[in-house]
Design an enzyme around this catalytic site. Structure first.
Site, PDB file in Angstrom:
ATOM      1  N   ASP A  81     -20.179 -86.299 -57.444  1.00  0.00           N
ATOM      2  CA  ASP A  81     -20.109 -84.929 -57.311  1.00  0.00           C
ATOM      3  C   ASP A  81     -18.195 -84.962 -57.417  1.00  0.00           C
ATOM      4  OD1 ASP A  81     -19.282 -82.936 -55.111  1.00  0.00           O
ATOM      5  OD2 ASP A  81     -20.917 -82.222 -55.121  1.00  0.00           O
ATOM      6  N   ASP A 159     -18.593 -75.417 -59.139  1.00  0.00           N
ATOM      7  CA  ASP A 159     -18.374 -75.789 -57.889  1.00  0.00           C
ATOM      8  C   ASP A 159     -17.959 -73.976 -57.558  1.00  0.00           C
ATOM      9  OD1 ASP A 159     -17.834 -75.456 -55.228  1.00  0.00           O
ATOM     10  OD2 ASP A 159     -17.403 -77.446 -54.796  1.00  0.00           O
ATOM     11  N   ASP A 220     -21.529 -75.484 -46.943  1.00  0.00           N
ATOM     12  CA  ASP A 220     -21.787 -77.056 -47.026  1.00  0.00           C
ATOM     13  C   ASP A 220     -22.417 -77.573 -45.828  1.00  0.00           C
ATOM     14  OD1 ASP A 220     -20.042 -77.065 -49.475  1.00  0.00           O
ATOM     15  OD2 ASP A 220     -18.447 -78.078 -48.414  1.00  0.00           O
TER      16      ASP A 220
HETATM   17  C1  GLA Z   1     -17.406 -78.055 -51.795  1.00  0.00           C
HETATM   18  C2  GLA Z   1     -19.066 -77.862 -52.308  1.00  0.00           C
HETATM   19  C3  GLA Z   1     -20.034 -78.927 -51.926  1.00  0.00           C
HETATM   20  C4  GLA Z   1     -19.055 -80.774 -52.657  1.00  0.00           C
HETATM   21  C5  GLA Z   1     -17.299 -80.085 -52.278  1.00  0.00           C
HETATM   22  C6  GLA Z   1     -16.431 -81.041 -53.449  1.00  0.00           C
HETATM   23  O1  GLA Z   1     -17.135 -77.195 -50.325  1.00  0.00           O
HETATM   24  O2  GLA Z   1     -19.618 -76.867 -51.539  1.00  0.00           O
HETATM   25  O3  GLA Z   1     -20.411 -79.572 -52.307  1.00  0.00           O
HETATM   26  O4  GLA Z   1     -19.381 -80.029 -54.243  1.00  0.00           O
HETATM   27  O5  GLA Z   1     -16.619 -78.696 -52.720  1.00  0.00           O
HETATM   28  O6  GLA Z   1     -14.865 -81.132 -52.807  1.00  0.00           O
END
Ligand code: GLA
Length: 424
Positions: A81, A159, A220
């Site tokens: 990520d 993202d 999230d």
């Molecule tokens: C956003 C996304 C998360 C993660 C964070 C990383 O909040 O929705 O799933 O990838 O960014 O900074």
């Protein structure tokens, strides 16, 4: 671009079929591991060498996926990520991994993961910066797509921080086009709908499905049961919009599986896993696989009947047919006329709660007269029920019961000497 026609005939049987992103991948919901919920943006490897975002972390997760049996159960993705890159692009404007934390570079990590029969996913952001402040891809869509393809990564999570909605309307389709143009198939996981509020008229799910393989619709997930419950509630409340969007090649994404971290009880983890299977959701576990409770692994994540519901080739997303503050009844059509049935209880008043329902309540299209019901989590012996028979269940606090209902003709039952039942 590689095309895959496998399952085309099956997918077209689904009444919910919407044309999907034509890159041949994610014909069933992707399964694997994703770093974010558990490991976030830990970059200080001196003080946290075992949990910082580094090649060591991803290699160790790949080892666990193979050695502990995850791969044998269908979990194949290892996903990076945010916070993996250097803070600046190189002289050729390319992204590079942080040199201290990924000293051997991404191609070496990809090779390692591939050598184990697994796949590697990476993260980028369509804005100027990622959500954690690393370089974004806006203006570099072609370069980054080519970099990811050159590295042979298998999935890109895209993202949307540091961008506005009109930039997103350009950026998400553009990245889809550039990824596709590389000729190297990559699952394209976009967060576009989430940044547009998840609902029409701002979100056009027919279009989203044409350009993405999976997409976040909602905020999230965090490591607590309220977060899981809110997501399921939202999915039920907006099912008429979400169900038609899901199908082979394109999936609504309620975010990562968190059972086995700190916040969920065993029953709550079971509920999340069961419901994600019902919702045809990507099954990306964000848990430390090195320390996960083996009971959670074996009795939840490795539960074969639940995985079969998740990976059913029709790819239909479940419908909530009944719900109140205490109980919800969900049904998902499976291949061959089978039905997956889930009853969630969010009662917490201290005792396993009784719940009684009949198959008639599920409003199955062209139902059979009789179904054999197997309890998927508890492996109880299958029992026959007519549409109107009352099915008595007992559910733990914040728990789930899940059944697979298989159409059975009375004559077959008697012929096979499985059971004799009285039909009025
Ligand atoms: C956003 C996304 C998360 C993660 C964070 C990383 O909040 O929705 O799933 O990838 O960014 O900074």
């Amino acid at each position: 671009m590689m095309k895959t026609y496998i399952l085309l005939s099956l997918c077209c049987l689904s009444a919910h079929f919407v044309s999907a992103y034509d890159n041949g991948v994610a014909r069933t919901p992707p399964m694997g591991w994703l770093a974010w919920e558990r490991f976030r943006c830990a970059t200080d490897c001196d003080s946290a060498p075992d949990s910082c975002i580094s090649e060591k972390l991803f290699m160790e997760m790949a080892d666990r996926m193979v050695e502990d049996g995850w791969k044998d159960h269908g979990y194949t993705m290892i996903n990076i990520d945010d916070c993996w890159s250097e803070k600046q692009r190189n002289a050729n404007h390319e992204l590079e991994p942080n040199h201290t934390r990924f000293p051997n570079g991404i191609p070496a990590l990809v090779d390692y993961v591939h050598s184990k029969g697994l796949k590697l996913g990476i993260y980028a952001d369509m804005g100027k910066l990622t959500c954690a402040g690393y370089p974004g891809t806006m203006g570099y869509e072609k370069i980054d797509s080519q970099t990811f393809a050159k590295w042979k990564v298998d999935m890109v999570k895209y993202d949307g921080c540091s961008s506005n909605s009109s930039e997103q309307a350009v950026g998400y389709p553009l990245m889809s086009k550039e990824l596709n143009a590389t000729g190297h198939p990559m699952i394209y996981s976009c967060e576009w709908p989430l940044y547009q509020g998840g609902l029409p008229p701002k979100v056009n799910y027919t279009y989203v499905k044409e350009i993405c393989n999976m997409w976040r619709n909602y905020g999230d997930i965090d490591d607590n049961f309220d977060s899981v419950k809110n997501i399921i509630q939202w999915w039920g409340d907006h099912q008429d919009v979400l169900i038609p969007a899901a199908g082979p090649g394109g999936w609504n994404d309620p975010d990562m599986l968190i059972g086995g971290d700190f916040g969920l009880s065993f029953d709550e983890a079971r509920m999340q896993f069961g419901m994600w299977a019902m919702l045809a959701a990507p099954m990306l576990v964000s848990v430390d696989l090195r320390t996960i409770d083996p009971r959670v692994r074996e009795e939840i994540y490795f539960k074969r009947g639940v995985i079969e519901v998740s990976q059913d080739p029709l790819g239909v997303q479940a419908r909530r047919v009944k719900g109140d503050n205490n109980y919800q009844l969900w049904v998902k059509s499976l291949i061959g006329g089978d039905q997956a049935v889930a009853i969630m209880s969010t009662r917490t008043d201290g005792f396993p709660a009784p719940y009684v329902f009949s198959l008639a309540e599920l409003n199955i299209e062209n139902p059979a007269d009789t179904y054999m019901l197997t309890d998927i989590f508890d492996d109880e012996q299958a029992k026959p029920y007519s549409l109107t028979d009352l099915i008595h269940t007992v559910i733990n606090p914040n728990g789930i019961r899940m059944f697979r209902a298989i159409p059975y003709k009375t004559s077959t039952l008697v012929e096979e000497n499985i059971i004799e039942i009285d039909i009025l």
